[in-house]
Design a protein around this motif. Sequence first.
Motif: not given
Lengths: 211, 211, 211
Positions: C111-126
């Motif tokens: 979930g976190a890596l998909k969020a990173v891939e979709l372009g959000v920053g590290p805090v929201p990605a975590a």
Amino acid sequence: MPETELATSLVVLDLVGIFVFAVTGALVAVRKNLDLFAAIVLAGVTGLGGGFLRDVLLGATPPAALADWRYLLVPLAAGALTFAFHPAIGRLERGITLLDAFGLALFCVTGALKAVELGVGPVPAALLGMVTAIGGGIMRDVLAGRVPVIFEGALYATPALAGAAVAVLLDRTDLPTVVVAAAGFATCLGWRLLALVRGWQAPMPRGPANV
Amino acid sequence: MPETELATSLVVLDLVGIFVFAVTGALVAVRKNLDLFAAIVLAGVTGLGGGFLRDVLLGATPPAALADWRYLLVPLAAGALTFAFHPAIGRLERGITLLDAFGLALFCVTGALKAVELGVGPVPAALLGMVTAIGGGIMRDVLAGRVPVIFEGALYATPALAGAAVAVLLDRTDLPTVVVAAAGFATCLGWRLLALVRGWQAPMPRGPANV
Amino acid sequence: MPETELATSLVVLDLVGIFVFAVTGALVAVRKNLDLFAAIVLAGVTGLGGGFLRDVLLGATPPAALADWRYLLVPLAAGALTFAFHPAIGRLERGITLLDAFGLALFCVTGALKAVELGVGPVPAALLGMVTAIGGGIMRDVLAGRVPVIFEGALYATPALAGAAVAVLLDRTDLPTVVVAAAGFATCLGWRLLALVRGWQAPMPRGPANV
């Protein structure tokens, strides 16, 4: 039937379906002794929630109903009228259940065809048709603090899935949209009414649950 | 007031409103005897949930707050502080209710104006303003396993809708945004405080419900 | 490992995680004496809900799982099998809890890596990694009419947040994705298993709550 007349008929049918669903939402609010505002909110959530959920999952936002005052006025009116006249309306329970079956059959078909139109495949389209038809009722029950009634044996979601699947499958043929929609509608409505008349229930768990 | 100062003031006001909402979320968690994590989640959901719901319905995703660490830090702090000092904070109930009215008035206006900015018409914009203001509290109550308190007679959503409607209507005039926002804010806050002081209640259903 | 084998392994792992989550959803349905349909819906919601919530918040709609029949078939099978064989499956509680920890560790990372891939920053990605891992279970509990179990002391969300954070941080280095994912996975799984073995609990509120 000319194209515009068909579109008008669809909007009218849609609004009737939303009205009936909204009445069931407001009745739940009244029976839980909630206030007028809750009656209107539960009316709106029950009438429009399934379509909103479909549109959010498909990324088709903002949902069309949000921008059309008729779609907002109908649940408002249904909520307020039910709140004001609930003893009379509550006595019509049997009639409401029949009309609710009509709304279910309508929304599973329109929901599925809208999903197809927005480009998803047949399996998710059928699923989203069911979600359109049953999503509002589930949200109504969660907001009113009760387990969704369709989880407790009522044969309600399966007809919606069947109607949506029939519409999605026939939509891949050359049949005119009216016929496609009518077949899906009849499948869902027939099954749901048979279940009501014969008292069919969804399978319940057998044996003791190891809690 | 220069443009940047205004923007800074708005962010500060926004964060104060989120903090107060978040405190009410964490208090519900503590009173339900839930753990620290639940206090922080309910703080976050109450403080940010209404805005997230608005943004998801409008397709304005990801919500701006999700990408701004200040908007994430404030509910975290509110949740942890409330969890640690809940007997003292719980005693400030009356003050919290007043600050909560301030948050309500703020969010119905900012929510409605954001919806207008994103291009929806006046009726859905007013509705989404109300949703921004009351959505977080509804999610808080559902997650904590209780019927939303605003469904049980508290005059809470109507002032939010009124404030949002005033802001949306005045926004169509030539008035400066500060005046538009202030008028919507005052409408909601005044109505809500009057309801609190006078003990106004939303209409409850009359007569027995035919359960 | 060649790229395609890695992708296949990931899908298989993903489906295994969804299966286990889905079993917990269906078990809740059976224990609440809900019907077969509820078992399948709660299986689907528990298995897929966290990822859907992440995708809706990120605007990555329709969610990929909605368009992939394997992702729809697995919860269907898990729900139906659990419904049919619940006394036997319920007795495997301990094994299910272990596998559930595996699903948690898997989904917080993917979930976190998909969020990173979709372009959000590290805090929201975590945060979104944690939401992916715990969102389905929260929806399951809300739909089944109970307060989410992870709010009542189970140390469940913190390991997910930690695992997601480790994956997001290491993803900013030059380490290969397999190593990044494995480190996040091990962080979450190790913490969760330690909590289970040692009986660690999240902090509960101290003192009486001023209700």
